[in-house]
Write a protein that holds these residues in place. Structure first.
Motif, PDB file in Angstrom:
ATOM      1  N   ILE A  47       0.834  -1.205   0.000  1.00  0.00           N
ATOM      2  CA  ILE A  47       0.000   0.000   0.000  1.00  0.00           C
ATOM      3  C   ILE A  47       0.863   1.246   0.000  1.00  0.00           C
ATOM      4  N   ARG A  48       1.965   1.215   0.700  1.00  0.00           N
ATOM      5  CA  ARG A  48       2.876   2.375   0.674  1.00  0.00           C
ATOM      6  C   ARG A  48       3.297   2.677  -0.767  1.00  0.00           C
ATOM      7  N   HIS A  49       3.603   1.637  -1.513  1.00  0.00           N
ATOM      8  CA  HIS A  49       3.998   1.823  -2.909  1.00  0.00           C
ATOM      9  C   HIS A  49       2.859   2.428  -3.725  1.00  0.00           C
ATOM     10  N   LEU A  50       1.631   1.938  -3.518  1.00  0.00           N
ATOM     11  CA  LEU A  50       0.493   2.460  -4.265  1.00  0.00           C
ATOM     12  C   LEU A  50       0.232   3.929  -3.942  1.00  0.00           C
ATOM     13  N   THR A  51       0.420   4.308  -2.686  1.00  0.00           N
ATOM     14  CA  THR A  51       0.198   5.711  -2.324  1.00  0.00           C
ATOM     15  C   THR A  51       1.284   6.616  -2.900  1.00  0.00           C
ATOM     16  N   GLU A  52       2.430   6.051  -3.185  1.00  0.00           N
ATOM     17  CA  GLU A  52       3.474   6.843  -3.841  1.00  0.00           C
ATOM     18  C   GLU A  52       3.128   7.089  -5.308  1.00  0.00           C
ATOM     19  N   LEU A  53       2.438   6.131  -5.927  1.00  0.00           N
ATOM     20  CA  LEU A  53       2.013   6.302  -7.312  1.00  0.00           C
ATOM     21  C   LEU A  53       0.887   7.330  -7.421  1.00  0.00           C
ATOM     22  N   THR A  54      -0.056   7.248  -6.496  1.00  0.00           N
ATOM     23  CA  THR A  54      -1.233   8.130  -6.519  1.00  0.00           C
ATOM     24  C   THR A  54      -1.482   8.626  -5.094  1.00  0.00           C
ATOM     25  N   PRO A  55      -0.844   9.701  -4.682  1.00  0.00           N
ATOM     26  CA  PRO A  55      -0.944  10.171  -3.291  1.00  0.00           C
ATOM     27  C   PRO A  55      -2.351  10.674  -2.947  1.00  0.00           C
ATOM     28  N   PRO A  56      -3.021  10.057  -1.970  1.00  0.00           N
ATOM     29  CA  PRO A  56      -4.377  10.473  -1.610  1.00  0.00           C
ATOM     30  C   PRO A  56      -4.387  11.641  -0.620  1.00  0.00           C
ATOM     31  N   ARG A  57      -5.487  12.381  -0.630  1.00  0.00           N
ATOM     32  CA  ARG A  57      -5.718  13.382   0.421  1.00  0.00           C
ATOM     33  C   ARG A  57      -6.616  12.810   1.508  1.00  0.00           C
ATOM     34  N   ILE A  58      -7.543  11.941   1.101  1.00  0.00           N
ATOM     35  CA  ILE A  58      -8.430  11.272   2.058  1.00  0.00           C
ATOM     36  C   ILE A  58      -8.152   9.780   2.001  1.00  0.00           C
ATOM     37  N   GLY A  59      -7.906   9.180   3.152  1.00  0.00           N
ATOM     38  CA  GLY A  59      -7.626   7.748   3.226  1.00  0.00           C
ATOM     39  C   GLY A  59      -8.612   7.057   4.139  1.00  0.00           C
ATOM     40  N   LEU A  60      -9.224   5.977   3.671  1.00  0.00           N
ATOM     41  CA  LEU A  60     -10.246   5.243   4.406  1.00  0.00           C
ATOM     42  C   LEU A  60      -9.780   3.815   4.668  1.00  0.00           C
ATOM     43  N   VAL A  61      -9.859   3.383   5.920  1.00  0.00           N
ATOM     44  CA  VAL A  61      -9.578   1.991   6.267  1.00  0.00           C
ATOM     45  C   VAL A  61     -10.851   1.385   6.842  1.00  0.00           C
ATOM     46  N   LEU A  62     -11.341   0.337   6.193  1.00  0.00           N
ATOM     47  CA  LEU A  62     -12.611  -0.268   6.559  1.00  0.00           C
ATOM     48  C   LEU A  62     -12.510  -1.202   7.755  1.00  0.00           C
ATOM     49  N   ASN A  63     -11.575  -2.138   7.696  1.00  0.00           N
ATOM     50  CA  ASN A  63     -11.508  -3.178   8.709  1.00  0.00           C
ATOM     51  C   ASN A  63     -10.200  -3.939   8.579  1.00  0.00           C
ATOM     52  N   VAL A  64      -9.891  -4.699   9.597  1.00  0.00           N
ATOM     53  CA  VAL A  64      -8.746  -5.615   9.567  1.00  0.00           C
ATOM     54  C   VAL A  64      -9.281  -6.997   9.903  1.00  0.00           C
ATOM     55  N   GLY A  65      -9.281  -7.887   8.901  1.00  0.00           N
ATOM     56  CA  GLY A  65      -9.795  -9.227   9.104  1.00  0.00           C
ATOM     57  C   GLY A  65      -8.738 -10.279   8.841  1.00  0.00           C
ATOM     58  N   THR A  66      -9.172 -11.413   8.307  1.00  0.00           N
ATOM     59  CA  THR A  66      -8.258 -12.536   8.117  1.00  0.00           C
ATOM     60  C   THR A  66      -8.001 -12.854   6.645  1.00  0.00           C
ATOM     61  N   ALA A  67      -8.487 -12.011   5.733  1.00  0.00           N
ATOM     62  CA  ALA A  67      -8.186 -12.237   4.321  1.00  0.00           C
ATOM     63  C   ALA A  67      -6.682 -12.204   4.114  1.00  0.00           C
ATOM     64  N   HIS A  68      -6.140 -13.196   3.404  1.00  0.00           N
ATOM     65  CA  HIS A  68      -4.711 -13.313   3.109  1.00  0.00           C
ATOM     66  C   HIS A  68      -3.865 -13.512   4.375  1.00  0.00           C
ATOM     67  N   ILE A  69      -4.473 -13.984   5.458  1.00  0.00           N
ATOM     68  CA  ILE A  69      -3.711 -14.114   6.701  1.00  0.00           C
ATOM     69  C   ILE A  69      -2.568 -15.108   6.548  1.00  0.00           C
ATOM     70  N   GLY A  70      -2.732 -16.070   5.618  1.00  0.00           N
ATOM     71  CA  GLY A  70      -1.653 -17.025   5.387  1.00  0.00           C
ATOM     72  C   GLY A  70      -0.421 -16.372   4.817  1.00  0.00           C
ATOM     73  N   GLU A  71      -0.593 -15.274   4.067  1.00  0.00           N
ATOM     74  CA  GLU A  71       0.536 -14.562   3.493  1.00  0.00           C
ATOM     75  C   GLU A  71       1.127 -13.552   4.472  1.00  0.00           C
ATOM     76  N   PHE A  72       0.261 -12.930   5.276  1.00  0.00           N
ATOM     77  CA  PHE A  72       0.735 -11.903   6.208  1.00  0.00           C
ATOM     78  C   PHE A  72       1.302 -12.489   7.491  1.00  0.00           C
ATOM     79  N   GLY A  73       0.699 -13.586   7.972  1.00  0.00           N
ATOM     80  CA  GLY A  73       1.182 -14.190   9.195  1.00  0.00           C
ATOM     81  C   GLY A  73       0.425 -13.811  10.446  1.00  0.00           C
ATOM     82  N   GLY A  74      -0.593 -12.951  10.355  1.00  0.00           N
ATOM     83  CA  GLY A  74      -1.382 -12.577  11.523  1.00  0.00           C
ATOM     84  C   GLY A  74      -2.104 -11.270  11.293  1.00  0.00           C
ATOM     85  N   ARG A  75      -3.142 -11.025  12.104  1.00  0.00           N
ATOM     86  CA  ARG A  75      -3.937  -9.810  11.946  1.00  0.00           C
ATOM     87  C   ARG A  75      -3.122  -8.556  12.261  1.00  0.00           C
ATOM     88  N   GLU A  76      -2.188  -8.661  13.190  1.00  0.00           N
ATOM     89  CA  GLU A  76      -1.371  -7.494  13.511  1.00  0.00           C
ATOM     90  C   GLU A  76      -0.541  -7.074  12.307  1.00  0.00           C
TER      91      GLU A  76
END
Length: 475
Positions: free
Chosen positions: A169-198
């Motif tokens: 996401i840091r890379h994407l924001t460098e391509l298109t810098p937002p003024r308003i940023g929205l975070v909906l939720n933190v769940g378990t999608a892709h948890i196998g790749e990330f290693g945990g919700r934290e």
């Protein structure tokens, strides 16, 4: 895209012009990567994929009217040749976004990104011209292509941002810098790749870290009902606005309920007033999505009444996300097969039960046709088992688990929870599921079809919705 000369595009991307007689020729059409989308004045981006090499279509796209090709090698027709096509595309998007006078809104989350993005777009375009991510093209290719679709008339640019690891996401924001940023939720999608919700929270929070400070107009829109999202307020210098059902939320819902057909209704409260919302979408989970959209719209100057009207009239823009088809024989098919994770599975099951409540009095049944959820890593067994058990607890009439071992875990979870006999069944493939359902469906039944995108269960929903007697099309 805003009109740019081929010389300017070459300068921005660090490329060299080849076979271009007049570098002052301007790109006046869209920037596309699909040769079928080329129109006069387009810039065609030639990606070399594993199966298809865009460079092979260079002559065809120029013949169809493309001004030039953005390529990694000379192609015998007008081209801007760069070392890295993807990097060049990102540089071009960054350049165009800086030239635009549009407000850029970016959003991310584990579930509901695309539905919320569609809601935001439908609300904001009532106020001014709005460009937004089509479908779920939320990666390092889809995002710049969306940004490049903006024109001088565009006032709002709404971009969905996905992540499969720290730094994405840091890379994407460098391509298109937002003024308003929205975070909906933190769940378990892709948890196998990330290693945990934290770790997921760490990745999603890169969005709010990228925002400009409050004195420069930066706004972080955060879910007050999700502790991991709410904690992101400490990670941004932007002004924070909270949405949710919490009494502390700046934009909140009260008196949340479902209509007889399973559509959410609520009282919308914003700092500028309150108004009633009855949505056309299905499922209570859309309340949170609607509040997120309302928070963004409020920040951009819309009144509570304007927002409520727009939310009440908004529909589904992206395919296979709670698409509802009413068959002539009284069977309802709900195609939610675009993707799945534990959170969206639970939300969809609750929506199914709400939708089927009215018909059950007349003998109608609820069917959950579910496939595997991908990328859950070590949590896969537990999460599939839990979804199967939830289907029983919610009194879903019939569970059809489709696919391999993960699907068998769904069915086993249901069986162990309720000692179901014929109420749950495991079938090996999509065609078997269609054959079973065609033989057993009756008027009043409501059928939910959902799985991860890789499973392709939309074929089941489409076959059932069409009522065809043929076989499921193989992708």
């Amino acid at each position: 895209m805003i009109a740019l000369s081929l010389a300017e595009i070459a300068s921005v991307t660090g490329g060299q012009t080849h076979d271009i007689p007049d570098p002052s020729v301007r790109v006046t059409g869209q920037v596309v990567r699909d040769s079928r989308e080329v129109e006069p004045g387009s810039l065609f981006v030639a990606f070399a994929g594993e199966r298809v090499d865009g460079h092979d279509f260079a002559a065809d796209v120029v013949a169809a009217g493309a001004a030039a090709v953005l390529a990694s090698r000379p192609v015998g027709v007008p081209a801007i040749v760069v070392d890295d096509v993807q990097r060049a595309l990102g540089a071009l998007a960054r350049h165009v976004v800086r030239r635009l006078g549009a407000t850029l809104v970016a959003l991310t989350g584990s579930a509901g990104k695309t539905s919320t993005k569609d809601l935001i777009a439908q609300v904001l375009r009532r106020k001014a011209p709005t460009v937004f991510t089509p479908g779920s093209l939320n990666n390092e290719i889809g995002l710049p292509l969306t940004a490049l679709a903006a024109t001088q008339e565009t006032r709002f640019l709404v971009l969905e941002m996905g992540a499969r690891g720290i730094g994405h996401i840091r890379h994407l924001t460098e391509l298109t810098p937002p003024r308003i940023g929205l975070v909906l939720n933190v769940g378990t999608a892709h948890i196998g790749e990330f290693g945990g919700r934290e770790q997921i929270a760490r990745a999603k929070g890169e969005l709010v870290e990228s925002l400009p400070p409050a004195e420069e107009g930066g706004v972080a829109v955060l879910n007050a009902d999700d502790p991991l999202v709410r904690a992101m307020a400490a990670r941004t210098k932007a002004r924070v606005i909270l949405f949710g059902e919490s009494g502390e939320a700046d934009v909140r819902a009260e008196n949340v309920r479902l209509t007889g057909s399973g559509q959410p209704a609520f009282s919308l409260h914003t700092p500028s007033g309150c108004s009633e919302v009855t949505m056309r979408l299905y499922g209570e989970h859309h309340v949170s999505n609607a509040l997120a959209a309302a928070a963004v719209a409020h920040e951009l100057g819309m009144s509570a009444d304007e927002i409520a009207t727009a939310l009440s009239e908004a529909g589904t823009l992206s395919r296979w996300r709670m698409e509802v088809t009413e068959r002539p024989d009284g069977v309802t098919i709900v195609n939610d097969a675009y993707n799945a994770n534990p959170e969206s599975m639970r939300a969809a099951l609750r929506a199914l039960v709400a939708m089927g409540r009215a018909s059950q009095a007349q003998g109608g049944r609820t069917w959950a046709v579910l496939g595997p959820m991908a990328e859950l890593g070590d949590e896969a067994l537990a999460e599939h088992d839990a979804v199967g058990r939830l289907a029983v607890r919610l009194n879903v009439s019939k569970l059809v688990a489709v696919g391999g071992i993960e699907a068998s875990w769904l069915q086993l979870g249901a069986y162990n929870e309720g000692s179901w006999g014929e109420e749950s069944v495991h079938v090996s493939d999509a065609q078997s599921a269609v054959d079973l359902l065609r033989s057993q469906l009756r008027p009043g039944d409501v059928v939910l079809v959902k799985a991860s995108r890789s499973v392709g269960l939309e074929r089941v929903a489409q076959a059932l919705a069409e009522g065809a007697e043929g076989e499921v099309a193989v992708r």
